[in-house]
Design a protein around this motif. Structure first.
Motif, PDB file in Angstrom:
ATOM      1  N   PRO A   9       0.843  -1.200   0.000  1.00 57.15           N
ATOM      2  CA  PRO A   9       0.000   0.000   0.000  1.00 57.15           C
ATOM      3  C   PRO A   9       0.881   1.255   0.000  1.00 57.15           C
ATOM      4  N   SER A  10       1.035   1.855  -1.165  1.00 56.59           N
ATOM      5  CA  SER A  10       1.923   3.023  -1.282  1.00 56.59           C
ATOM      6  C   SER A  10       1.266   4.296  -0.767  1.00 56.59           C
ATOM      7  N   SER A  11      -0.064   4.351  -0.866  1.00 53.74           N
ATOM      8  CA  SER A  11      -0.815   5.501  -0.364  1.00 53.74           C
ATOM      9  C   SER A  11      -2.195   5.021   0.050  1.00 53.74           C
ATOM     10  N   ALA A  12      -2.930   5.912   0.742  1.00 54.49           N
ATOM     11  CA  ALA A  12      -4.233   5.488   1.261  1.00 54.49           C
ATOM     12  C   ALA A  12      -5.218   6.644   1.276  1.00 54.49           C
ATOM     13  N   LEU A  13      -6.474   6.318   1.009  1.00 58.08           N
ATOM     14  CA  LEU A  13      -7.579   7.250   1.187  1.00 58.08           C
ATOM     15  C   LEU A  13      -7.961   7.221   2.662  1.00 58.08           C
ATOM     16  N   ARG A  14      -8.038   8.384   3.280  1.00 57.53           N
ATOM     17  CA  ARG A  14      -8.175   8.489   4.738  1.00 57.53           C
ATOM     18  C   ARG A  14      -9.647   8.517   5.164  1.00 57.53           C
ATOM     19  N   GLU A  36      -6.507   0.110   8.621  1.00 50.67           N
ATOM     20  CA  GLU A  36      -5.481   0.756   9.441  1.00 50.67           C
ATOM     21  C   GLU A  36      -4.420   1.547   8.675  1.00 50.67           C
ATOM     22  N   ALA A  37      -4.215   1.269   7.405  1.00 45.96           N
ATOM     23  CA  ALA A  37      -3.021   1.755   6.701  1.00 45.96           C
ATOM     24  C   ALA A  37      -2.847   3.268   6.718  1.00 45.96           C
ATOM     25  N   SER A  38      -3.902   4.025   6.445  1.00 43.19           N
ATOM     26  CA  SER A  38      -3.741   5.482   6.399  1.00 43.19           C
ATOM     27  C   SER A  38      -3.340   6.037   7.756  1.00 43.19           C
ATOM     28  N   ALA A  39      -3.850   5.445   8.826  1.00 41.25           N
ATOM     29  CA  ALA A  39      -3.475   5.889  10.171  1.00 41.25           C
ATOM     30  C   ALA A  39      -2.025   5.531  10.476  1.00 41.25           C
TER      31      ALA A  39
END
Length: 254
Positions: free
Chosen positions: A121-126, A195-198
């Motif tokens: 996951p290089s980036s994430a929608l929060r 959890e990824a964006s956090a």
């Protein structure tokens, strides 16, 4: 709005407060698995022992010391949900851990991605609340590119196929409506997690080295408005993914 109140200042309670710290054996690297089976099976390996633990009102959350090929590292459960896992990361970093390898399953939004595939996951929608306390308001957030390249290099050296993509991090998996899935796909997200964006926001704020990967599980079918658990397609042994985490850990030691 409340979620626009990010303040880059110390909090009243910090994870480094002496009253929160406890003793325990600390390694350079800790592997955090959202899959409890992995932790249970690691515990059964000869020579593995409890190195320390975190505590809260839910009880005791230990980490275990595992040594392989001259490398000593810690292994622990990653608690599900952005607030909990970031709280654990805060305390583990305060105790002295330097490298955090985080692994767990994710849902698939893009049907072309099969089960048991490795995702970076290089980036994430929060679409969760925790990240807004660690980073200014925005729709998206990303990992540091240097960390991503280190992670990819570790996978490439051992021929582990992977997909680098954006994820949609949501607090409410029972509210993944068909129209939301369509919008997240349009925004570039091919998988969904909790959890990824956090974790990305925390890593940036604390300048922590986090190396996170997913393995694909269920499919959220927005076309037919159904959920496909893909149980029959998910045939990989859970320890396969732990072995990938070990590969990353060994690369970090070089």
């Amino acid at each position: 709005m409340l979620l626009e109140e990010f303040e880059n200042v110390p909090a009243v309670i910090e994870p480094t407060d002496r009253s929160l710290l406890s003793c325990g054996e600390v390694c350079e690297t800790i592997i955090l698995s959202f899959n409890g089976e992995i932790v249970e099976r690691v515990k059964q390996i000869d020579g593995v022992y409890e190195g320390g633990y975190l505590t809260n009102l839910n009880g005791k959350f230990p980490w275990y010391i595992y040594e392989v090929d001259g490398l000593k590292l810690a292994v622990a459960m990653a608690t599900i949900g952005a607030p909990m896992v970031v709280g654990f990361l805060e305390e583990l970093k305060a105790r002295g851990f330097k490298n955090f390898i985080v692994l767990g399953s994710c849902g698939v939004l893009d049907q072309s991605i099969e089960a048991d595939k490795i995702i970076i996951p290089s980036s994430a929608l929060r679409d969760e609340g925790t990240s807004y306390h660690y980073a200014p308001t925005s729709d998206e957030i990303a990992y540091d590119e240097t960390l991503l390249l280190t992670l990819e290099n570790a996978l490439n050296k051992t021929g582990i196929e992977h997909i680098r993509t954006k994820t949609w991090t949501t607090d409410a998996f029972y509210r993944e409506t068909a129209d939301k899935v369509k919008r997240r796909l349009a925004a570039g997200a091919k998988v969904v997690d909790m959890e990824a964006s956090a974790i990305m926001a925390w890593a940036q704020y604390r300048q922590a080295k986090v190396y996170q990967f997913f393995y694909t599980a269920d499919y959220v079918d927005h076309h037919n408005r159904t959920w496909d658990a893909r149980h029959e397609e998910r045939t990989a042994d859970a320890m396969t993914f732990f072995t990938i985490a070990l590969t990353i850990a060994k690369e970090l030691e070089r």
